[in-house]
Scaffold this active site. Sequence first.
Site, PDB file in Angstrom:
ATOM      1  CB  ALA A  61       4.024  -7.196   4.230  1.00 53.59           C
ATOM      2  CD  GLU A 129       1.985 -11.519  -1.624  1.00 52.25           C
ATOM      3  OE1 GLU A 129       1.759 -11.659  -0.524  1.00 52.25           O
ATOM      4  OE2 GLU A 129       1.065 -11.902  -2.453  1.00 52.25           O
TER       5      GLU A 129
END
Length: 255
Positions: A61, A129
């Site tokens: 991302a 993440e």
Amino acid sequence: MTVTLEVAEGVGTIRLDRPPMNALDIATQDRLRELAEEASDRDDVRAVILYGGEKVFAAGADIKEMREMDHAAMVARSRALQDSFTAVARIPKPVVAAVTGYALGGGCELALCADYRIAAENAKLGQPEILLGLIPGAGGTQRLARLVGPSKAKDLIFTGRHVRAAEALTIGLVDRVVPADEVYEQAHAWAARLAKGPAIALRAAKECVDAGLEADIDTGLAIERSWFAGLFATEDREIGMRSFVEEGPGKAKFR
């Protein structure tokens, strides 16, 4: 455009093009969903390649963009994020990911949406993440566990470590490892072969496997039974069986 769709001879290539690392910002996510839906609807697209270019698939991302979002903003955005990736996973045609370089975070989650994954020898995949104080949010906790099993998925998600191509092949995260300069070529060969196959039967096979994994065995068998019988109404079934009887197996030319 940060994502493009190019179609030639039945094969559609969905190409990420946001240098230098193909970071998946909101605009890229939304464009990915649009093109996945277009590839699903177009009759001239019979198989799909997911590709990020020669150097990198997608490094995740856009962290700078994500950092500016608070809880309320992400509550509003998270469904659209998942919907973008789900649109890829639900393309009713064979989909292959051609993975070069990094496929991390959202990049790994995008590769998980494919039916088959071909990785470069120097590829690195992972769900890092946790190192941001987060968890995967585009399907990683679900699709990864279904692909490699819960224990291996938890290891990758808990540690956030990168997996090299050889280990990814061993645990089932990718299906084939090839030299870096052959990744797209081999992905195209896989897609081109299936693009010549019976489109409705391939769609049926994909739906039966995917839907069956989410159901109990009796429901899965019912889905299979319905599609199996339904295919007897298709021209491709007639072509395939006639060719088998008259010419032998593997020579049918489907329309």
